[in-house]
Design an enzyme around this catalytic site. Structure first.
Site, mmCIF file in Angstrom:
data_model
loop_
_atom_site.group_PDB
_atom_site.id
_atom_site.type_symbol
_atom_site.label_atom_id
_atom_site.label_comp_id
_atom_site.label_asym_id
_atom_site.label_seq_id
_atom_site.Cartn_x
_atom_site.Cartn_y
_atom_site.Cartn_z
ATOM 1 N N TYR A 162 5.395 -24.020 8.453
ATOM 2 C CA TYR A 162 6.422 -23.025 8.825
ATOM 3 C C TYR A 162 7.602 -23.699 9.533
ATOM 4 O O TYR A 162 8.763 -23.413 9.238
ATOM 5 C CB TYR A 162 5.751 -21.993 9.736
ATOM 6 C CG TYR A 162 6.577 -20.789 10.111
ATOM 7 C CD1 TYR A 162 6.612 -19.661 9.302
ATOM 8 C CD2 TYR A 162 7.291 -20.753 11.311
ATOM 9 C CE1 TYR A 162 7.336 -18.529 9.664
ATOM 10 C CE2 TYR A 162 8.026 -19.634 11.690
ATOM 11 C CZ TYR A 162 8.043 -18.519 10.864
ATOM 12 O OH TYR A 162 8.760 -17.406 11.235
ATOM 13 N N GLY A 181 8.736 -6.706 9.163
ATOM 14 C CA GLY A 181 8.960 -6.373 10.570
ATOM 15 C C GLY A 181 10.414 -6.478 10.992
ATOM 16 O O GLY A 181 10.965 -5.569 11.609
ATOM 17 N N GLN A 209 6.084 -25.970 16.225
ATOM 18 C CA GLN A 209 5.056 -25.177 16.919
ATOM 19 C C GLN A 209 3.685 -25.683 16.508
ATOM 20 O O GLN A 209 3.445 -25.969 15.330
ATOM 21 C CB GLN A 209 5.212 -23.682 16.587
ATOM 22 C CG GLN A 209 4.082 -22.787 17.077
ATOM 23 C CD GLN A 209 3.900 -22.809 18.592
ATOM 24 O OE1 GLN A 209 3.563 -23.841 19.196
ATOM 25 N NE2 GLN A 209 4.096 -21.661 19.217
ATOM 26 N N GLN A 244 1.869 -25.053 13.036
ATOM 27 C CA GLN A 244 2.878 -24.570 12.084
ATOM 28 C C GLN A 244 3.675 -25.706 11.447
ATOM 29 O O GLN A 244 4.898 -25.621 11.325
ATOM 30 C CB GLN A 244 3.850 -23.612 12.785
ATOM 31 C CG GLN A 244 3.272 -22.238 13.081
ATOM 32 C CD GLN A 244 4.360 -21.210 13.344
ATOM 33 O OE1 GLN A 244 5.264 -21.457 14.131
ATOM 34 N NE2 GLN A 244 4.273 -20.068 12.692
ATOM 35 N N ILE A 285 6.595 -15.887 5.505
ATOM 36 C CA ILE A 285 5.153 -15.737 5.737
ATOM 37 C C ILE A 285 4.683 -16.879 6.639
ATOM 38 O O ILE A 285 5.376 -17.894 6.782
ATOM 39 C CB ILE A 285 4.347 -15.779 4.416
ATOM 40 C CG1 ILE A 285 4.563 -17.106 3.657
ATOM 41 C CG2 ILE A 285 4.713 -14.586 3.525
ATOM 42 C CD1 ILE A 285 3.594 -17.314 2.501
ATOM 43 N N PRO A 290 15.244 -16.275 15.352
ATOM 44 C CA PRO A 290 14.549 -15.410 16.308
ATOM 45 C C PRO A 290 13.461 -16.170 17.062
ATOM 46 O O PRO A 290 12.861 -17.119 16.541
ATOM 47 C CB PRO A 290 13.898 -14.332 15.421
ATOM 48 C CG PRO A 290 14.580 -14.433 14.096
ATOM 49 C CD PRO A 290 14.992 -15.866 13.962
ATOM 50 N N GLY A 291 13.216 -15.707 18.261
ATOM 51 C CA GLY A 291 12.021 -16.132 18.987
ATOM 52 C C GLY A 291 10.892 -15.187 18.635
ATOM 53 O O GLY A 291 10.874 -14.591 17.559
ATOM 54 N N TYR A 292 9.953 -15.033 19.555
ATOM 55 C CA TYR A 292 8.782 -14.170 19.309
ATOM 56 C C TYR A 292 9.185 -12.704 19.505
ATOM 57 O O TYR A 292 9.651 -12.324 20.574
ATOM 58 C CB TYR A 292 7.641 -14.572 20.241
ATOM 59 C CG TYR A 292 6.988 -15.866 19.789
ATOM 60 C CD1 TYR A 292 5.764 -15.854 19.137
ATOM 61 C CD2 TYR A 292 7.622 -17.094 19.968
ATOM 62 C CE1 TYR A 292 5.177 -17.030 18.674
ATOM 63 C CE2 TYR A 292 7.047 -18.281 19.514
ATOM 64 C CZ TYR A 292 5.817 -18.236 18.876
ATOM 65 O OH TYR A 292 5.240 -19.393 18.413
ATOM 66 N N ASP A 299 -0.780 -20.198 9.544
ATOM 67 C CA ASP A 299 -0.917 -21.090 10.698
ATOM 68 C C ASP A 299 -2.280 -21.783 10.717
ATOM 69 O O ASP A 299 -3.326 -21.132 10.671
ATOM 70 C CB ASP A 299 -0.749 -20.297 12.006
ATOM 71 C CG ASP A 299 0.661 -19.767 12.212
ATOM 72 O OD1 ASP A 299 1.545 -20.076 11.392
ATOM 73 O OD2 ASP A 299 0.866 -19.055 13.212
HETATM 74 N N1 CAA Z 1 -0.672 -27.236 22.334
HETATM 75 C C1 CAA Z 1 -1.582 -28.202 22.491
HETATM 76 N N2 CAA Z 1 -2.889 -28.061 22.204
HETATM 77 C C2 CAA Z 1 -3.271 -26.887 21.717
HETATM 78 C C3 CAA Z 1 -2.375 -25.832 21.519
HETATM 79 C C4 CAA Z 1 -1.034 -26.038 21.853
HETATM 80 N N3 CAA Z 1 -0.117 -25.073 21.703
HETATM 81 N N4 CAA Z 1 -3.063 -24.779 21.018
HETATM 82 C C5 CAA Z 1 -4.350 -25.185 20.890
HETATM 83 N N5 CAA Z 1 -4.466 -26.456 21.338
HETATM 84 C C6 CAA Z 1 -5.669 -27.253 21.382
HETATM 85 C C7 CAA Z 1 -6.886 -26.424 21.780
HETATM 86 O O1 CAA Z 1 -6.988 -26.376 23.192
HETATM 87 C C8 CAA Z 1 -8.028 -27.170 21.141
HETATM 88 O O2 CAA Z 1 -8.312 -28.339 21.906
HETATM 89 P P1 CAA Z 1 -9.817 -28.951 21.936
HETATM 90 O O3 CAA Z 1 -10.164 -29.273 20.505
HETATM 91 O O4 CAA Z 1 -9.666 -30.147 22.814
HETATM 92 O O5 CAA Z 1 -10.659 -27.862 22.508
HETATM 93 C C9 CAA Z 1 -7.402 -27.621 19.831
HETATM 94 O O6 CAA Z 1 -5.992 -27.717 20.066
HETATM 95 C C10 CAA Z 1 -7.663 -26.592 18.736
HETATM 96 O O7 CAA Z 1 -7.312 -27.154 17.551
HETATM 97 P P2 CAA Z 1 -7.750 -26.456 16.207
HETATM 98 O O8 CAA Z 1 -7.266 -27.266 15.065
HETATM 99 O O9 CAA Z 1 -9.214 -26.170 16.229
HETATM 100 O O10 CAA Z 1 -6.911 -25.119 16.268
HETATM 101 P P3 CAA Z 1 -7.434 -23.633 16.289
HETATM 102 O O11 CAA Z 1 -8.121 -23.369 15.001
HETATM 103 O O12 CAA Z 1 -8.122 -23.341 17.552
HETATM 104 O O13 CAA Z 1 -6.073 -22.774 16.333
HETATM 105 C C11 CAA Z 1 -3.914 -22.082 15.621
HETATM 106 C C12 CAA Z 1 -4.894 -23.245 15.775
HETATM 107 C C13 CAA Z 1 -4.464 -21.063 14.637
HETATM 108 C C14 CAA Z 1 -2.656 -22.660 15.042
HETATM 109 C C15 CAA Z 1 -3.661 -21.409 16.976
HETATM 110 O O14 CAA Z 1 -3.336 -22.389 17.917
HETATM 111 C C16 CAA Z 1 -2.482 -20.447 16.892
HETATM 112 O O15 CAA Z 1 -2.564 -19.367 16.322
HETATM 113 N N6 CAA Z 1 -1.361 -20.850 17.481
HETATM 114 C C17 CAA Z 1 -0.139 -20.021 17.488
HETATM 115 C C18 CAA Z 1 0.783 -20.452 16.409
HETATM 116 C C19 CAA Z 1 2.020 -19.658 16.530
HETATM 117 O O16 CAA Z 1 2.672 -19.569 17.568
HETATM 118 N N7 CAA Z 1 2.436 -19.051 15.428
HETATM 119 C C20 CAA Z 1 3.625 -18.250 15.427
HETATM 120 C C21 CAA Z 1 3.440 -17.124 14.470
HETATM 121 S S1 CAA Z 1 4.737 -15.929 14.628
HETATM 122 C C22 CAA Z 1 6.055 -16.683 13.960
HETATM 123 O O17 CAA Z 1 5.979 -17.736 13.392
HETATM 124 C C23 CAA Z 1 7.376 -15.941 14.091
HETATM 125 C C24 CAA Z 1 8.409 -16.822 14.645
HETATM 126 O O18 CAA Z 1 9.219 -17.322 13.891
HETATM 127 C C25 CAA Z 1 8.498 -17.030 16.088
#
Ligand code: CAA
Length: 246
Positions: free
Chosen positions: A152, A14, A146, A149, A90, A182-184, A93
């Site tokens: 990562y 990307g 994050q 992550q 890669i 980079p950010g998002y 997450d």
């Molecule tokens: N902060 C605090 N709590 C959070 C949270 C956050 N950011 N996100 C989820 N939670 C909480 C939920 O509310 C839930 O709480 P309860 O159990 O009390 O209901 C709990 O944490 C969920 O925990 P799980 O372990 O079950 O997590 P999940 O399977 O639901 O999802 C995840 C976890 C897949 C990591 C998902 O949160 C996600 O995809 N997050 C985004 C990660 C992200 O930003 N990745 C960036 C990718 S792009 C990149 O990396 C490029 C770059 O350089 C910028």
């Protein structure tokens, strides 16, 4: 002077594709390297960059010996590698309590070992020729951490530690080493984040939108310019204000 030769790892990704195009438009010969297995993407990439001085070489940054062979081949064919952009990255997450050892190893191997594997093989050529530009594509998430992550964020923070250390080692030899964080951005990697999570993240970005890959590429091009020799060991955030610091 002959054209500078730039190698971009993750070159068909990307951010990588846009970095290749921007460097080529700025007068560099560009070699994109990426996994050979991504056949559909490679074909799409070739169409996308048609007419530009951009070439493709298969390679796996996670494999130390393969990186050595790739760099030796490019130096033999093209005379030098003057610019290295480490953009291969890669995600796997998941929260730490669910993270498998394989999720950790895969991310650290590509995102952090990959930087070592490529730099280790290009750095002697750069220092002996008295010119080099290395840009490591880190991430805002290496600066802030994050949720989901640990792998990562650790790799991306590690990349910048590596950047600063190597910058010191090669500073007197005409070689600069910098990170861009980079950010998002509008990439498949970010679009894979669940929509509700992504919307919340974008809501927290002061600029109010995702970044464009071209906005990252522009910063990389700036750092790789011949005239950028006094910027080294720096991390340039390009994140729409998501994380501000000094
Ligand atoms: N902060 C605090 N709590 C959070 C949270 C956050 N950011 N996100 C989820 N939670 C909480 C939920 O509310 C839930 O709480 P309860 O159990 O009390 O209901 C709990 O944490 C969920 O925990 P799980 O372990 O079950 O997590 P999940 O399977 O639901 O999802 C995840 C976890 C897949 C990591 C998902 O949160 C996600 O995809 N997050 C985004 C990660 C992200 O930003 N990745 C960036 C990718 S792009 C990149 O990396 C490029 C770059 O350089 C910028």
């Amino acid at each position: 002077m002959s054209k500078r030769v730039a190698v971009v790892t993750g070159g068909i990704g990307g951010l990588g594709t846009e970095i290749c195009k921007t460097l080529a438009r700025a007068g560099r010969t560009v070699v994109a390297t990426d996994l050979a297995a991504r056949e559909d993407r490679i074909a799409e990439f070739r169409r996308d960059v048609e007419g530009l001085d951009i070439h493709f070489e298969p390679g796996n940054v996670g494999d130390y010996e393969a990186c050595g062979a790739l760099v030796r081949k490019l130096e033999a064919e093209r005379g030098s590698v003057d610019i290295l952009v480490n953009a291969a990255g890669i995600t796997r997450d998941t929260t730490l309590r669910k993270m498998e050892r394989t999720d950790w190893d895969a991310v650290l191997n590509i995102n952090l070992d990959g930087v070592f594997n490529m730099c280790r093989h290009v750095v002697d050529g750069m220092t002996s020729r008295g010119f080099g530009r290395v840009v490591n594509i880190s991430s805002v998430n290496g600066q802030t951490g994050q949720f989901g992550q640990t792998n990562y964020s650790a790799a991306k923070a590690g990349m910048h530690g590596f950047t600063m250390a190597l910058a010191r080692e090669v500073a007197r030899k005409g070689v600069t080493v910098n990170s861009v964080s980079p950010g998002y951005c509008e990439t498949a990697m970010v679009m894979a984040v669940p929509e509700e999570v992504r919307t919340k993240i974008v809501d927290g970005v002061p600029v109010g939108r995702l970044g464009k890959p071209s906005e990252i590429a522009r910063t990389v091009e700036f750092l790789t310019h011949d005239d950028a020799g006094f910027i080294t060991g720096a991390n340039i955030p390009v994140n729409g204000g998501l994380f501000m610091s000094f």
